[in-house]
Scaffold this active site. Structure first.
Site, PDB file in Angstrom:
ATOM      1  CB  THR A 257      -0.989  -0.042   1.188  1.00  0.00           C
ATOM      2  OG1 THR A 257      -1.914   1.033   1.059  1.00  0.00           O
ATOM      3  CG2 THR A 257      -0.279   0.027   2.521  1.00  0.00           C
TER       4      THR A 257
ATOM      5  CE  LYS B 105      -1.925   0.551  -3.519  1.00  0.00           C
ATOM      6  NZ  LYS B 105      -3.324   0.798  -3.914  1.00  0.00           N
TER       7      LYS B 105
ATOM      8  CE1 TYR C 204     -11.458   1.423   5.765  1.00  0.00           C
ATOM      9  CE2 TYR C 204     -11.026   1.976   3.478  1.00  0.00           C
ATOM     10  CZ  TYR C 204     -10.568   1.591   4.717  1.00  0.00           C
ATOM     11  OH  TYR C 204      -9.231   1.377   4.918  1.00  0.00           O
TER      12      TYR C 204
END
Length: 265
Positions: free
Chosen positions: A62, A66, A209
């Site tokens: 992450t 990347k 989220y």
């Protein structure tokens, strides 16, 4: 079958929910895993990368690694080639994969959202936005991209055959997707769009989220729109990564059932 040793690595993964998510998915797929969190200072990544291959059967990558992982790989597969970025690595083959776009599209599919031929407003031309843009255009969406950094929006539009917007006009879109960070951390309670634009869409998607319902989604829900938050995308990314680790073919229906079970915990 041996117990797979897996991990996630990034600058700071101390708060990552990947271990819980991957362990749940693997267990439901009949595989035992261990899953570690490895935070690495960016200045140390080149020295530490080889240890990941030696210690783990596979690992997730992450922010901000990347791209940094690519020189250590023997090749890229699937969407990793398309995006030029990697979030999943198989150590034995040293192959890199990217499940971001697959997770994003399955989130839409499993919520009954068709994108082919639909007008889509994408807010944000950063990493998440770039991945989403490529998959949306690939799936036949008529895509409009807005970012406060107009050069970034123009670059994404030029690469992917989308339309870059200098400003967001009050006009109807079938789907609006927030791929910015607005609505989380210090911007909790703030929406990236005003109600006048949201009122004209059919579906509002927020890749955030936490919180589970951002200000953007709260406005959309109040306006009677379908709303989707980014937890499913995160879960499906993990599901596709587990399929790669285990050498199994993905099953969209199974992924949906597993997410329903996970969400109910």
């Amino acid at each position: 079958m041996k117990k797979l040793k897996l991990a996630v690595t990034g600058k700071d993964v101390s708060q990552s929910c990947s271990p819980e998510m991957h362990t749940f998915i693997a267990h439901k797929m009949g595989v035992e895993i261990s899953y570690d969190k490895i935070s690495i200072d960016p200045d140390q990544f080149s020295q530490k990368a080889e240890e990941l291959f030696e210690k783990y059967d596979g690992f997730n990558v992450t922010i901000p690694f990347k791209l940094d992982i690519i020189p250590f790989l023997n090749g890229l597969e699937g969407d990793a080639k398309l995006f030029g970025a990697v979030n999943t690595v198989l150590s034995a083959s040293r192959k890199g994969y990217n499940t971001d776009g697959l997770g994003f599209m399955l989130m839409l599919e499993n919520n009954g959202v068709e994108v082919a031929g639909k007008s889509v407003l994408l807010l944000g031309a950063g990493g998440a936005g770039r991945s989403a843009a490529k998959k949306l255009v690939q799936a036949g969406a008529q895509l409009f991209v807005y970012d406060k950094n107009t050069a970034a929006a123009a670059e994404v539009a030029a690469q992917d055959g989308a339309t870059a917007l200098g400003e967001v006009e009050v006009r109807p879109y079938d789907i609006i997707i927030n791929a910015t960070g607005v609505g989380m951390h210090k911007t909790v309670g703030i929406s990236p769009l005003k109600e006048d634009v949201i009122l004209l869409c059919k579906t509002a998607v927020d890749l955030i989220y936490v919180p589970p319902k951002s200000a953007f989604l709260e406005i959309a829900e109040r306006c009677g729109k379908q709303i989707i938050n980014g937890m499913a995308m995160l879960f499906y990314q993990a599901y596709f990564a587990e399929c790669i680790y285990q050498g199994k073919e993905p099953d969209s229906a199974l992924a949906a059932r597993l997410f329903t079970e996970y969400s109910a915990k």
